[in-house]
Design an enzyme around this catalytic site. Structure first.
Site, PDB file in Angstrom:
ATOM      1  NE  ARG A 184      -8.728 -12.634  -5.950  1.00 46.93           N
ATOM      2  CZ  ARG A 184      -8.232 -13.858  -6.147  1.00 46.93           C
ATOM      3  NH1 ARG A 184      -6.971 -14.109  -5.888  1.00 46.93           N
ATOM      4  NH2 ARG A 184      -9.010 -14.802  -6.619  1.00 46.93           N
ATOM      5  CG  HIS A 238      -0.250  -1.206 -15.505  1.00 47.35           C
ATOM      6  ND1 HIS A 238      -0.422  -2.476 -14.992  1.00 47.35           N
ATOM      7  CD2 HIS A 238       0.567  -1.339 -16.572  1.00 47.35           C
ATOM      8  CE1 HIS A 238       0.254  -3.343 -15.723  1.00 47.35           C
ATOM      9  NE2 HIS A 238       0.864  -2.674 -16.691  1.00 47.35           N
ATOM     10  N   GLY A 279       0.775  -1.226   0.000  1.00 46.67           N
ATOM     11  CA  GLY A 279       0.000   0.000   0.000  1.00 46.67           C
ATOM     12  C   GLY A 279       0.812   1.284   0.000  1.00 46.67           C
ATOM     13  CB  SER A 280       4.142   2.349  -1.259  1.00 46.21           C
ATOM     14  OG  SER A 280       4.147   2.012  -2.621  1.00 46.21           O
ATOM     15  CG  ASN A 281       0.929   3.519  -5.738  1.00 44.22           C
ATOM     16  OD1 ASN A 281       1.186   4.602  -6.268  1.00 44.22           O
ATOM     17  ND2 ASN A 281       1.542   2.397  -6.064  1.00 44.22           N
ATOM     18  CD  GLN A 285       8.711  10.156 -11.325  1.00 43.40           C
ATOM     19  OE1 GLN A 285       7.867  11.019 -11.587  1.00 43.40           O
ATOM     20  NE2 GLN A 285       9.827  10.432 -10.680  1.00 43.40           N
ATOM     21  CD  GLU A 286       3.830   2.478  -9.480  1.00 41.17           C
ATOM     22  OE1 GLU A 286       2.964   2.132  -8.662  1.00 41.17           O
ATOM     23  OE2 GLU A 286       4.628   1.681  -9.991  1.00 41.17           O
TER      24      GLU A 286
HETATM   25  C1  GRF Z   1       2.467  -0.898  -7.822  1.00 42.58           C
HETATM   26  O1  GRF Z   1       3.577  -1.224  -8.582  1.00 42.58           O
HETATM   27  C2  GRF Z   1       1.322  -0.590  -8.722  1.00 42.58           C
HETATM   28  O2  GRF Z   1       1.715   0.030  -9.911  1.00 42.58           O
HETATM   29  C3  GRF Z   1       0.752  -1.944  -9.017  1.00 42.58           C
HETATM   30  O3  GRF Z   1       0.884  -2.647  -7.810  1.00 42.58           O
HETATM   31  C4  GRF Z   1       1.943  -2.087  -7.048  1.00 42.58           C
HETATM   32  C5  GRF Z   1       1.375  -1.718  -5.714  1.00 42.58           C
HETATM   33  O4  GRF Z   1       2.362  -1.278  -4.826  1.00 42.58           O
HETATM   34  N1  GRF Z   1      -0.582  -1.839  -9.524  1.00 42.58           N
HETATM   35  P1  GRF Z   1       1.922  -0.652  -3.439  1.00 42.58           P
HETATM   36  O5  GRF Z   1       1.117  -1.724  -2.700  1.00 42.58           O
HETATM   37  O6  GRF Z   1       1.112   0.569  -3.709  1.00 42.58           O
HETATM   38  O7  GRF Z   1       3.207  -0.348  -2.721  1.00 42.58           O
END
Ligand code: GRF
Length: 216
Positions: free
Chosen positions: A95, A113, A16-18, A177-178
């Site tokens: 999922r 993505h 869950g870093s995003n 960058q995400e």
């Molecule tokens: C990220 O690489 C995202 O692009 C992909 O899954 C990964 C999730 O990473 N869809 P995190 O759990 O947000 O660290």
């Protein structure tokens, strides 16, 4: 003021870093979005701890507790409805969702993505970009459609592939960058700055995606 913010759910399966980047964004006083639920199919997902620490409600819907995909998704839908969720963010949710569920969230569900879509849909994107000798790689936030990693593109961030890169190093630079583009894309969607014409996203009326570089 709080009530005017769009109500967001984030679906995670792992670290869950995003999610953390979205939590930090929504903590800003001028954010048009508020995370009201973090849902995971995995009770051990670290993302749930991130949510709890931020005082955000959590739910676990374990796919193994359901006989099929549709009943699993109905349970997710009940959780989303109970919190009056308006926008869903997939953030490492591992999922596959059925077309019926996805279409319920048409233009209201985002995904991140780790590639410059439409290149490298699916898994192992960094390995594949390296194997192809790509000079450039990156990540994409898009509206979700039933086909895998498909849908109108909102923001892409490009990173150069460096001679010393292996998949881990490249993934780490893309992940930075995400964490920039996902909060920015959510802000645009929550602020009603995104429309869709055909299958192209328009951002403030201009054809998307916005392209960021790591120098921006
Ligand atoms: C990220 O690489 C995202 O692009 C992909 O899954 C990964 C999730 O990473 N869809 P995190 O759990 O947000 O660290």
């Amino acid at each position: 003021m709080t009530e005017e913010r769009r109500r967001i759910a984030v679906l995670v399966s792992g670290g869950g870093s995003n999610l953390q980047a979205l939590i930090d964004e929504c903590a800003k006083p001028d954010s048009p979005a508020r995370i009201v639920l973090v849902l995971s199919n995995n009770a051990d997902a670290f993302g749930l701890q991130r949510a709890a620490k931020a005082g955000i409600a959590t739910a676990v819907v374990n796919h193994r507790d359901f006989p099929d995909r549709s009943s699993f998704e109905q349970a997710i839908s009940r959780e989303l409805a109970a919190r009056d969720v308006e926008i869903v963010c997939l953030a490492g949710f591992m999922r596959v969702l059925t077309p019926g569920f996805v279409e319920n969230w048409h233009d209201r569900m985002l995904n991140i993505h780790p590639s410059l879509l439409p290149a490298y849909k699916g898994l192992h994107t960094h390995e594949r970009a390296l194997a192809d000798g790509m000079a450039e790689h990156g990540c994409t936030v898009h509206l979700v459609r039933p086909a895998l990693d498909d849908g109108p593109l909102l923001i892409q961030a490009k990173v150069p592939v460096l001679p010393e890169d292996d998949a881990d190093r490249l993934a780490a630079r893309v992940l930075v960058q995400e964490h920039r583009i996902y909060p920015a894309a959510l802000r645009l969607l929550a602020a009603d700055a995104v429309t869709v014409d055909g299958e192209q996203a328009l951002i403030n009326g201009r054809p998307g995606p916005l392209i960021w570089t790591d120098a921006d």
